[in-house]
Design a protein around this motif. Structure first.
Motif, PDB file in Angstrom:
ATOM      1  N   LEU A   1       0.821  -1.214   0.000  1.00  0.00           N
ATOM      2  CA  LEU A   1       0.000   0.000   0.000  1.00  0.00           C
ATOM      3  C   LEU A   1       0.854   1.261   0.000  1.00  0.00           C
ATOM      4  O   LEU A   1       0.471   2.275  -0.601  1.00  0.00           O
ATOM      5  CB  LEU A   1      -0.945  -0.004   1.201  1.00  0.00           C
ATOM      6  N   ALA A   2       2.000   1.219   0.650  1.00  0.00           N
ATOM      7  CA  ALA A   2       2.888   2.382   0.634  1.00  0.00           C
ATOM      8  C   ALA A   2       3.364   2.664  -0.792  1.00  0.00           C
ATOM      9  O   ALA A   2       3.430   3.829  -1.219  1.00  0.00           O
ATOM     10  CB  ALA A   2       4.078   2.162   1.563  1.00  0.00           C
ATOM     11  N   ARG A   3       3.666   1.610  -1.545  1.00  0.00           N
ATOM     12  CA  ARG A   3       4.054   1.807  -2.948  1.00  0.00           C
ATOM     13  C   ARG A   3       2.873   2.332  -3.769  1.00  0.00           C
ATOM     14  O   ARG A   3       3.025   3.260  -4.576  1.00  0.00           O
ATOM     15  CB  ARG A   3       4.575   0.490  -3.527  1.00  0.00           C
ATOM     16  N   THR A   4       1.704   1.745  -3.562  1.00  0.00           N
ATOM     17  CA  THR A   4       0.526   2.153  -4.330  1.00  0.00           C
ATOM     18  C   THR A   4       0.197   3.621  -4.120  1.00  0.00           C
ATOM     19  O   THR A   4      -0.124   4.345  -5.077  1.00  0.00           O
ATOM     20  CB  THR A   4      -0.682   1.293  -3.931  1.00  0.00           C
ATOM     21  N   HIS A   5       0.286   4.090  -2.869  1.00  0.00           N
ATOM     22  CA  HIS A   5      -0.108   5.462  -2.543  1.00  0.00           C
ATOM     23  C   HIS A   5       1.072   6.440  -2.537  1.00  0.00           C
ATOM     24  O   HIS A   5       0.905   7.597  -2.158  1.00  0.00           O
ATOM     25  CB  HIS A   5      -0.817   5.486  -1.187  1.00  0.00           C
ATOM     26  N   ARG A   6       2.243   5.959  -2.947  1.00  0.00           N
ATOM     27  CA  ARG A   6       3.438   6.801  -3.037  1.00  0.00           C
ATOM     28  C   ARG A   6       3.769   7.472  -1.702  1.00  0.00           C
ATOM     29  O   ARG A   6       4.043   8.666  -1.635  1.00  0.00           O
ATOM     30  CB  ARG A   6       3.267   7.867  -4.129  1.00  0.00           C
ATOM     31  N   VAL A   7       3.721   6.680  -0.657  1.00  0.00           N
ATOM     32  CA  VAL A   7       4.063   7.144   0.685  1.00  0.00           C
ATOM     33  C   VAL A   7       5.457   6.624   1.011  1.00  0.00           C
ATOM     34  O   VAL A   7       5.680   5.408   1.018  1.00  0.00           O
ATOM     35  CB  VAL A   7       3.041   6.631   1.717  1.00  0.00           C
TER      36      VAL A   7
ATOM     37  N   GLY B   1      -4.170  -8.110  24.258  1.00  0.00           N
ATOM     38  CA  GLY B   1      -3.327  -9.178  24.788  1.00  0.00           C
ATOM     39  C   GLY B   1      -1.954  -9.194  24.159  1.00  0.00           C
ATOM     40  O   GLY B   1      -0.940  -9.382  24.828  1.00  0.00           O
ATOM     41  N   ASP B   2      -1.907  -8.960  22.837  1.00  0.00           N
ATOM     42  CA  ASP B   2      -0.646  -8.919  22.093  1.00  0.00           C
ATOM     43  C   ASP B   2      -0.530  -7.587  21.366  1.00  0.00           C
ATOM     44  O   ASP B   2      -1.536  -6.956  21.028  1.00  0.00           O
ATOM     45  CB  ASP B   2      -0.584 -10.048  21.062  1.00  0.00           C
ATOM     46  N   ILE B   3       0.711  -7.176  21.109  1.00  0.00           N
ATOM     47  CA  ILE B   3       0.974  -5.991  20.297  1.00  0.00           C
ATOM     48  C   ILE B   3       1.707  -6.434  19.041  1.00  0.00           C
ATOM     49  O   ILE B   3       2.741  -7.113  19.116  1.00  0.00           O
ATOM     50  CB  ILE B   3       1.800  -4.944  21.059  1.00  0.00           C
ATOM     51  N   VAL B   4       1.157  -6.078  17.899  1.00  0.00           N
ATOM     52  CA  VAL B   4       1.759  -6.379  16.610  1.00  0.00           C
ATOM     53  C   VAL B   4       2.093  -5.057  15.939  1.00  0.00           C
ATOM     54  O   VAL B   4       1.217  -4.197  15.792  1.00  0.00           O
ATOM     55  CB  VAL B   4       0.796  -7.195  15.722  1.00  0.00           C
ATOM     56  N   ALA B   5       3.351  -4.873  15.544  1.00  0.00           N
ATOM     57  CA  ALA B   5       3.771  -3.613  14.938  1.00  0.00           C
ATOM     58  C   ALA B   5       4.609  -3.879  13.704  1.00  0.00           C
ATOM     59  O   ALA B   5       5.452  -4.787  13.692  1.00  0.00           O
ATOM     60  CB  ALA B   5       4.572  -2.783  15.940  1.00  0.00           C
ATOM     61  N   VAL B   6       4.370  -3.087  12.659  1.00  0.00           N
ATOM     62  CA  VAL B   6       5.142  -3.176  11.419  1.00  0.00           C
ATOM     63  C   VAL B   6       5.463  -1.763  10.942  1.00  0.00           C
ATOM     64  O   VAL B   6       4.787  -0.791  11.302  1.00  0.00           O
ATOM     65  CB  VAL B   6       4.369  -3.945  10.321  1.00  0.00           C
ATOM     66  N   HIS B   7       6.510  -1.654  10.132  1.00  0.00           N
ATOM     67  CA  HIS B   7       6.893  -0.361   9.561  1.00  0.00           C
ATOM     68  C   HIS B   7       7.524  -0.604   8.198  1.00  0.00           C
ATOM     69  O   HIS B   7       7.945  -1.726   7.882  1.00  0.00           O
ATOM     70  CB  HIS B   7       7.845   0.392  10.480  1.00  0.00           C
ATOM     71  N   THR B   8       7.603   0.450   7.406  1.00  0.00           N
ATOM     72  CA  THR B   8       8.135   0.291   6.056  1.00  0.00           C
ATOM     73  C   THR B   8       8.741   1.592   5.564  1.00  0.00           C
ATOM     74  O   THR B   8       8.350   2.677   6.003  1.00  0.00           O
ATOM     75  CB  THR B   8       7.017  -0.146   5.079  1.00  0.00           C
ATOM     76  N   GLY B   9       9.706   1.478   4.673  1.00  0.00           N
ATOM     77  CA  GLY B   9      10.144   2.605   3.883  1.00  0.00           C
ATOM     78  C   GLY B   9      11.163   3.540   4.490  1.00  0.00           C
ATOM     79  O   GLY B   9      11.965   3.176   5.350  1.00  0.00           O
ATOM     80  N   THR B  10      11.069   4.799   4.038  1.00  0.00           N
ATOM     81  CA  THR B  10      12.070   5.837   4.303  1.00  0.00           C
ATOM     82  C   THR B  10      11.469   6.947   5.140  1.00  0.00           C
ATOM     83  O   THR B  10      10.358   7.416   4.861  1.00  0.00           O
ATOM     84  CB  THR B  10      12.583   6.417   2.980  1.00  0.00           C
TER      85      THR B  10
ATOM     86  N   ALA C   1       5.052  16.988 -11.217  1.00  0.00           N
ATOM     87  CA  ALA C   1       5.774  16.950 -12.496  1.00  0.00           C
ATOM     88  C   ALA C   1       6.641  15.702 -12.609  1.00  0.00           C
ATOM     89  O   ALA C   1       6.712  15.064 -13.661  1.00  0.00           O
ATOM     90  CB  ALA C   1       6.621  18.209 -12.656  1.00  0.00           C
ATOM     91  N   THR C   2       7.297  15.335 -11.490  1.00  0.00           N
ATOM     92  CA  THR C   2       8.220  14.197 -11.520  1.00  0.00           C
ATOM     93  C   THR C   2       7.635  12.935 -10.902  1.00  0.00           C
ATOM     94  O   THR C   2       8.167  11.839 -11.102  1.00  0.00           O
ATOM     95  CB  THR C   2       9.514  14.552 -10.766  1.00  0.00           C
ATOM     96  N   GLY C   3       6.572  13.093 -10.100  1.00  0.00           N
ATOM     97  CA  GLY C   3       6.009  11.953  -9.399  1.00  0.00           C
ATOM     98  C   GLY C   3       6.824  11.525  -8.196  1.00  0.00           C
ATOM     99  O   GLY C   3       6.564  10.479  -7.607  1.00  0.00           O
ATOM    100  N   GLN C   4       7.814  12.355  -7.811  1.00  0.00           N
ATOM    101  CA  GLN C   4       8.687  12.028  -6.693  1.00  0.00           C
ATOM    102  C   GLN C   4       8.250  12.764  -5.424  1.00  0.00           C
ATOM    103  O   GLN C   4       7.716  13.862  -5.483  1.00  0.00           O
ATOM    104  CB  GLN C   4      10.134  12.407  -7.022  1.00  0.00           C
ATOM    105  N   ALA C   5       8.508  12.125  -4.291  1.00  0.00           N
ATOM    106  CA  ALA C   5       8.213  12.760  -3.005  1.00  0.00           C
ATOM    107  C   ALA C   5       9.306  13.767  -2.663  1.00  0.00           C
ATOM    108  O   ALA C   5      10.497  13.518  -2.886  1.00  0.00           O
ATOM    109  CB  ALA C   5       8.123  11.703  -1.913  1.00  0.00           C
ATOM    110  N   VAL C   6       8.900  14.904  -2.119  1.00  0.00           N
ATOM    111  CA  VAL C   6       9.815  15.966  -1.719  1.00  0.00           C
ATOM    112  C   VAL C   6       9.553  16.289  -0.255  1.00  0.00           C
ATOM    113  O   VAL C   6       8.393  16.438   0.161  1.00  0.00           O
ATOM    114  CB  VAL C   6       9.615  17.231  -2.577  1.00  0.00           C
TER     115      VAL C   6
END
Length: 450
Positions: free
Chosen positions: A29-35, A46-55, A218-223
């Motif tokens: 989803l991070a790739r799809t939404h350009r995040v 009862g349990d904690i589940v944590a995930v992270h991704t990217g830059t 213009a570039t589709g890149q994150a700034v």
């Protein structure tokens, strides 16, 4: 909105398997939404589940970690509200006394209570933009904004989301404790929760922090984006935190922590009968948005800083807490998609947004045209090229409105035709004329008939 005593933890599949599945979805989803980067944390009770991704920051290339702190924007407000509630619990103030009893700068609106500051029912305008606020002092800011002339409605009778109300709440904390707001929130909330403090404007942060990002069309890149919050607005939006930090706070709001006495947490979650936040939530308590889903009432808040999107939801009945942070504007859509995945993978239906009931066919609403004001903000409703009303805020590009018989309205993107919930108009009960409009939780009062 009744609240049940917390029940047993939610039974889920093995945490390791769930973590792998959530990691895959977050990556996709991070790739799809350009995040560039995001975090998700889930406490099942009862349990904690944590995930992270990217830059964390595309300028430096630093990785997003579980400990990376993200600018929370308005998700700071529940922390400030919790501080005020703790002071009230200690007997240092009364939530239903006029805030002006403690703050001389609020004498222009002497009827506004402390509770109304927290639940946005005081009728205060939102306040000037951050660049303007940076050029003044808190006392001058509040004296200029909190005037009888600028009240949007009789205090305690309606809802209008107001940063100024939280500038006042932060000043209240400082007046009562004798500590600057950052010191008070650090000592009374963050450190007891095990959260390493981080604030917008820190020149030498003591933990990894994420930058917000905008998309270069213009570039589709994150700034990377610059955070421009004025120092006096800190109680309304200066905190940085991770999703795991937010889960710890959410557990306290759900009544599952020693930090907030159960009666204090319950009072924060109590819906105010005058607070109708429209598209923001189903109700509002003392600093908390309330969301109805499947017969339960979740509490939480959303926050957007420059180029970030952060979300917290807690279910007091089951003890489930879900927190998400993302460092780009597209992270709001990512959060909504991720909530659908959580429902599919776990059966936990997190209210990522307010559900809109079927309001029937659109109707014409010609008498909604006019100019409406919220402090220095101007809302202009005028016929568009097709004759249907369109809304412009502070001279921005008008957005077509889709109006309904119950006076609610949607906003239509003129480029895509996509419709998003917008808000609602109000009629004066005495005259029957439309005298106010609420857009995205902020109310503006009619200034003329044109």
């Amino acid at each position: 909105m009744p609240y049940a005593i917390p029940t047993a933890p939610v039974a889920l599949q093995a945490p390791a398997l769930l973590r792998r599945e959530l990691q895959d979805r977050l990556d996709d989803l991070a790739r799809t939404h350009r995040v560039p980067g995001a975090q998700l944390a889930l406490d099942t009770g009862g349990d904690i589940v944590a995930v992270h991704t990217g830059t964390a920051d595309v300028t430096t290339g630093s990785p997003f970690t579980a400990d990376t702190a993200v600018p929370l924007g308005s998700l700071t407000k529940p922390f400030t509200a919790a501080l005020v509630m703790l002071l009230a619990d200690d007997g240092d103030l009364d939530l239903d006394e006029p805030a002006a009893e403690h703050l001389a700068e609020l004498t222009g609106t002497p009827e506004v209570t402390i509770r109304q500051l927290l639940n946005h029912t005081g009728g205060l305008p939102t306040g000037p933009d951050s660049d303007t606020a940076a050029a003044t002092t808190p006392a001058r800011y509040l004296t200029a904004v909190c005037t009888a002339r600028d009240l949007l409605f009789t205090p305690g009778s309606d809802f209008s989301y107001s940063n100024a109300g939280y500038v006042a709440a932060g000043r209240l904390v400082e007046t009562v404790t004798g500590m600057p707001w950052p010191e008070a929130v650090r000592a009374l909330l963050l450190e007891p929760l095990g959260i390493l403090p981080a604030f917008v404007g820190d020149t030498a942060p003591v933990r990894p922090v994420a930058a917000g990002h905008a998309l270069n069309t213009a570039t589709g890149q994150a700034v990377a984006a610059r955070q421009n919050l004025a120092p006096l607005e800190a109680p309304a939006g200066a905190l940085l935190a991770s999703a795991l930090d937010l889960v710890a706070f959410g557990s306290a709001l759900a009544g599952r922590s020693d930090l907030l006495p159960p009666a204090v947490a319950k009072e924060m979650r109590r819906a105010d009968t005058a607070a109708d936040p429209g598209t923001l939530a189903d109700g509002w308590g003392a600093g908390l948005a309330l969301y109805q889903r499947d017969g339960r009432v979740w509490c939480g808040h959303d926050g957007n800083a420059q180029g970030t999107s952060c979300h917290l939801r807690a279910d007091p009945e089951s003890g489930v807490v879900v927190a998400f942070t993302g460092n780009a504007g597209g992270a709001t859509a990512l959060w909504r998609d991720l909530a659908e995945d959580l429902a599919r993978l776990t059966g936990i239906r997190v209210p990522a947004e307010v559900l809109t009931a079927d309001r029937g066919r659109p109707v014409g609403l010609p008498d909604c045209a006019g100019t409406y004001r919220n402090g220095t903000m101007t809302y202009r409703v005028a016929p568009g090229p097709d004759g249907a009303p369109a809304l412009s805020v502070d001279g921005d590009l008008p957005l077509p409105l889709v109006c309904y018989a119950d006076l609610s309205c949607d906003l239509r993107d003129p480029a895509t035709g996509h419709v998003e919930p917008g808000g609602r108009f109000h009629r004066d009960p005495a005259t029957g004329t439309i005298d106010r409009v609420q857009i995205s939780g902020r109310t503006a009062r009619r200034a003329d008939d044109g």
